[in-house]
Design a protein around this motif. Structure first.
Motif, PDB file in Angstrom:
ATOM      1  N   CYS A   9       0.789  -1.241   0.000  1.00  0.00           N
ATOM      2  CA  CYS A   9       0.000   0.000   0.000  1.00  0.00           C
ATOM      3  C   CYS A   9       0.816   1.284   0.000  1.00  0.00           C
ATOM      4  CB  CYS A   9      -0.978   0.001   1.158  1.00  0.00           C
ATOM      5  SG  CYS A   9      -0.438  -0.864   2.622  1.00  0.00           S
ATOM      6  N   THR A  10       1.886   1.330   0.769  1.00  0.00           N
ATOM      7  CA  THR A  10       2.587   2.601   0.934  1.00  0.00           C
ATOM      8  C   THR A  10       3.324   3.041  -0.326  1.00  0.00           C
ATOM      9  OG1 THR A  10       2.809   1.990   3.229  1.00  0.00           O
ATOM     10  CG2 THR A  10       4.087   3.845   2.528  1.00  0.00           C
ATOM     11  N   THR A  13       1.381   5.509  -2.099  1.00  0.00           N
ATOM     12  CA  THR A  13       1.058   6.797  -1.470  1.00  0.00           C
ATOM     13  C   THR A  13       2.331   7.555  -1.093  1.00  0.00           C
ATOM     14  OG1 THR A  13       0.804   5.675   0.663  1.00  0.00           O
ATOM     15  CG2 THR A  13      -1.187   6.051  -0.608  1.00  0.00           C
ATOM     16  N   THR A  14       2.805   7.383   0.142  1.00  0.00           N
ATOM     17  CA  THR A  14       3.931   8.218   0.583  1.00  0.00           C
ATOM     18  C   THR A  14       5.263   7.794  -0.030  1.00  0.00           C
ATOM     19  OG1 THR A  14       4.320   6.853   2.535  1.00  0.00           O
ATOM     20  CG2 THR A  14       2.841   8.717   2.812  1.00  0.00           C
ATOM     21  N   CYS A  41      -3.307  -5.838   1.031  1.00  0.00           N
ATOM     22  CA  CYS A  41      -2.349  -5.455   2.074  1.00  0.00           C
ATOM     23  C   CYS A  41      -1.783  -6.733   2.682  1.00  0.00           C
ATOM     24  CB  CYS A  41      -3.050  -4.642   3.155  1.00  0.00           C
ATOM     25  SG  CYS A  41      -2.038  -4.394   4.624  1.00  0.00           S
ATOM     26  N   CYS A  78       9.134  -2.735  -0.627  1.00  0.00           N
ATOM     27  CA  CYS A  78       9.025  -2.377   0.789  1.00  0.00           C
ATOM     28  C   CYS A  78       9.585  -3.506   1.659  1.00  0.00           C
ATOM     29  CB  CYS A  78       7.559  -2.132   1.098  1.00  0.00           C
ATOM     30  SG  CYS A  78       7.161  -2.041   2.841  1.00  0.00           S
ATOM     31  N   PRO A 229       9.525   2.308   3.672  1.00  0.00           N
ATOM     32  CA  PRO A 229       8.821   3.587   3.776  1.00  0.00           C
ATOM     33  C   PRO A 229       8.617   4.057   5.224  1.00  0.00           C
ATOM     34  CG  PRO A 229       7.682   2.116   2.253  1.00  0.00           C
ATOM     35  CD  PRO A 229       8.744   1.305   2.930  1.00  0.00           C
ATOM     36  N   LEU A 230       8.582   3.108   6.162  1.00  0.00           N
ATOM     37  CA  LEU A 230       8.410   3.520   7.561  1.00  0.00           C
ATOM     38  C   LEU A 230       9.736   4.022   8.127  1.00  0.00           C
ATOM     39  CD1 LEU A 230       6.613   3.987   9.928  1.00  0.00           C
ATOM     40  CD2 LEU A 230       6.633   1.554  10.433  1.00  0.00           C
TER      41      LEU A 230
ATOM     42  N   ASP B 137      -0.726  12.090   8.361  1.00  0.00           N
ATOM     43  CA  ASP B 137       0.638  12.282   7.875  1.00  0.00           C
ATOM     44  C   ASP B 137       1.387  10.964   7.710  1.00  0.00           C
ATOM     45  OD1 ASP B 137       2.738  13.996   7.117  1.00  0.00           O
ATOM     46  OD2 ASP B 137       3.674  13.755   9.079  1.00  0.00           O
ATOM     47  N   PRO B 139       2.701   7.144   7.000  1.00  0.00           N
ATOM     48  CA  PRO B 139       2.462   6.111   5.986  1.00  0.00           C
ATOM     49  C   PRO B 139       1.516   5.049   6.577  1.00  0.00           C
ATOM     50  CG  PRO B 139       4.708   5.953   6.865  1.00  0.00           C
ATOM     51  CD  PRO B 139       4.088   7.176   7.472  1.00  0.00           C
ATOM     52  N   GLN B 140       0.684   4.452   5.716  1.00  0.00           N
ATOM     53  CA  GLN B 140      -0.297   3.479   6.239  1.00  0.00           C
ATOM     54  C   GLN B 140       0.347   2.371   7.051  1.00  0.00           C
ATOM     55  OE1 GLN B 140       0.189   4.316   3.023  1.00  0.00           O
ATOM     56  NE2 GLN B 140      -1.466   3.611   1.752  1.00  0.00           N
ATOM     57  N   ILE B 141       1.546   1.950   6.622  1.00  0.00           N
ATOM     58  CA  ILE B 141       2.155   0.802   7.294  1.00  0.00           C
ATOM     59  C   ILE B 141       2.398   1.077   8.779  1.00  0.00           C
ATOM     60  CG2 ILE B 141       3.145  -0.404   5.322  1.00  0.00           C
ATOM     61  CD1 ILE B 141       5.718   1.059   5.704  1.00  0.00           C
ATOM     62  N   ALA B 142       2.592   2.346   9.144  1.00  0.00           N
ATOM     63  CA  ALA B 142       2.799   2.654  10.561  1.00  0.00           C
ATOM     64  C   ALA B 142       1.520   2.359  11.341  1.00  0.00           C
ATOM     65  CB  ALA B 142       3.199   4.114  10.730  1.00  0.00           C
ATOM     66  N   ILE B 144      -1.145   0.475  10.378  1.00  0.00           N
ATOM     67  CA  ILE B 144      -1.595  -0.924  10.331  1.00  0.00           C
ATOM     68  C   ILE B 144      -0.744  -1.794  11.255  1.00  0.00           C
ATOM     69  CG2 ILE B 144      -2.027  -2.908   8.832  1.00  0.00           C
ATOM     70  CD1 ILE B 144      -2.303  -0.778   6.542  1.00  0.00           C
TER      71      ILE B 144
END
Lengths: 291, 152
Positions: A9-10, A13-14, A41, A78, A229-230, B137, B139-142, B144
């Motif tokens: 997913c990420t 987006t970001t 996901c 990712c 991404p995180l 702000d 990212p979705q992964i944070a 989820i």
């Protein structure tokens, strides 16, 4: 060569920058990453409990879709997706009873999945397979740049899914050297950025980011590269917060590994949206002749 | 400190009653079994070297360092552990597991402890308390990953 591609997913987006540059870099080596026509996901964080198979359905469903494309390799960019898919694959691969239960439950979705039909591959391993000579031959903007590779956790741990030695990885260092950069050795490259704790316990992320960035800068880093991404959010956005609070704090721009490669290989800078970076990388990249 | 007071001190220690009397019953209690069943980890392999706690990047934020958590699990004291913040501070970075010379998957034990709590109480966080600014702000992964660790 074609291979399947699971974005997660990420990346939509970001982390668009990561996707656009990675796919463009692979094209240079005649590799076409075909996005799975249907994907879900992955669940982000592999569930480590043994007694609840439901938590494995999301990543397994994606693997079944990948199997149906007929392509042997499945690329993930990712680091979190890579880890979750690999571990879900091992989770059912190592136990016949689990496999049978999952296959019964997902019978109408194609079932009969053994877990080893698809080879899940990360971008670093793929670049390593392409080889340093081919990478070097593509350099169009030679650069002298001290780059700190940041591995984080999920490409290296647990051991069963590690893309390199979990205690002393060299894969990113070797790739950076191949494209003419100077990899920076610093102690916290495999430390955790504190990950999802940014939601509940941001003070841990602040502490980790400060430690990692300070160490990289002290060892001469002009740029930090990541594959998650995180990690990017925690090291970039949180770093900007620290810099606002502490005037003397020295910052370093954070790029996805493939953003740096794309620039060195002379791909259009427009593949990146540098506006999404909180620590502006443009001055460094301009000073180094990459923009 | 004089020799005399030192002597008294050691006598005191010798006659002190242990807080927890270790016996077979305790070691085979339901607490340790439950954690082992959920996590699939043999916690009795741990010999308390502390490598996991040394490797943990978040140990300074924890009430109890990871090796002490494993010790309490060995003693079946999971109810006590659910009062500490350690399983919730754990980053699931798996550094402890990689560094363990005895092959104890400490990260899995932490997940087991979180699961015991969540299966009973359903949630450890209140979603409404997450700031709107952060929610939009991140990212979705944070988000989820956070839900996966803190909600059932």
């Amino acid at each position: 060569m074609e291979l399947s591609y699971y974005p997660g997913c990420t990346l939509k987006t970001t982390a668009r920058n990561f996707e656009t540059t990675a796919l463009a870099v692979l094209e240079l080596f005649d590799m076409q990453a075909r996005e799975l026509p249907e994907w879900y996901c992955c669940g982000v964080n592999f569930s480590q409990v043994q007694d609840n198979l439901m938590l494995q359905l999301a990543p397994l469903r994606t693997l079944m879709r990948a199997k149906q494309t007929g392509s042997r390799q499945l690329l993930t960019l990712c680091a979190m997706c890579y880890n979750t898919l690999r571990r879900a694959q091992q989770f059912i691969g190592e136990d016949e009873a689990r496999r049978a239960t999952i296959n019964d439950f997902m019978d109408h979705e194609g079932g009969d999945f053994t877990g080893d039909e698809v080879e899940i591959i990360d971008i670093l391993t793929l670049l390593k397979q392409i080889g340093p000579d081919k990478l070097q031959a593509r350099i169009t903007r030679p650069v002298s740049l001290q780059v700190a590779p940041y591995y984080g956790c999920l490409l290296l741990r647990p051991r069963t899914v590690a893309i390199d030695d979990p205690n002393n990885p060299q894969i990113m260092e070797n790739l950076l050297s191949a494209v003419g950069c100077q990899p920076v050795a610093y102690p916290f490259r495999t430390d955790c950025c504190a990950s999802y704790q940014i939601v509940n316990e941001p003070q841990i992320v602040h502490s980790q980011t400060k430690k990692i960035v300070t160490s990289a800068v002290q060892h001469g880093a002009e740029l930090l590269v990541v594959l998650c991404p995180l990690c990017h959010y925690n090291l970039d956005a949180v770093q900007a917060e620290i810099a606002r609070a502490e005037r003397t704090f020295k910052t370093v721009p954070v790029l996805y590994f493939t953003q740096l490669l794309a620039l060195i290989f002379g791909l259009p800078a427009a593949l990146n949206d540098f506006g999404t970076h909180r620590i502006d990388p443009v001055p460094t990249l301009k000073a180094k002749g990459l923009l | 400190m004089t020799a005399m007071t030192l002597l008294t001190k050691s006598e005191e220690i010798n006659t002190m009653k242990p807080k927890i009397a270790l016996n077979k019953k305790i070691l085979q209690s339901a607490g340790a079994t439950q954690v082992s069943e959920i996590s699939g980890v043999n916690v009795f392999a741990c010999y308390q070297c502390g490598n996991c706690s040394a490797a943990c990047p978040a140990v300074e934020f924890m009430d109890l360092p990871p090796h002490q958590v494993i010790r309490l699990v060995q003693m079946g004291l999971t109810a006590e552990l659910l009062k500490t913040n350690t399983p919730w501070i754990c980053l699931a970075c798996i550094n402890c597991t990689v560094k363990c010379p005895r092959g104890v998957d400490i990260a899995r034990v932490m997940e087991g402890l979180r699961s015991i709590f969540l299966r009973d109480k359903f949630e450890h966080i209140n979603l409404n308390e997450i700031e709107r600014r952060l929610r939009e702000d991140l990212p979705q992964i944070a988000l989820i990953a956070n839900f996966r660790k803190n909600l059932q």
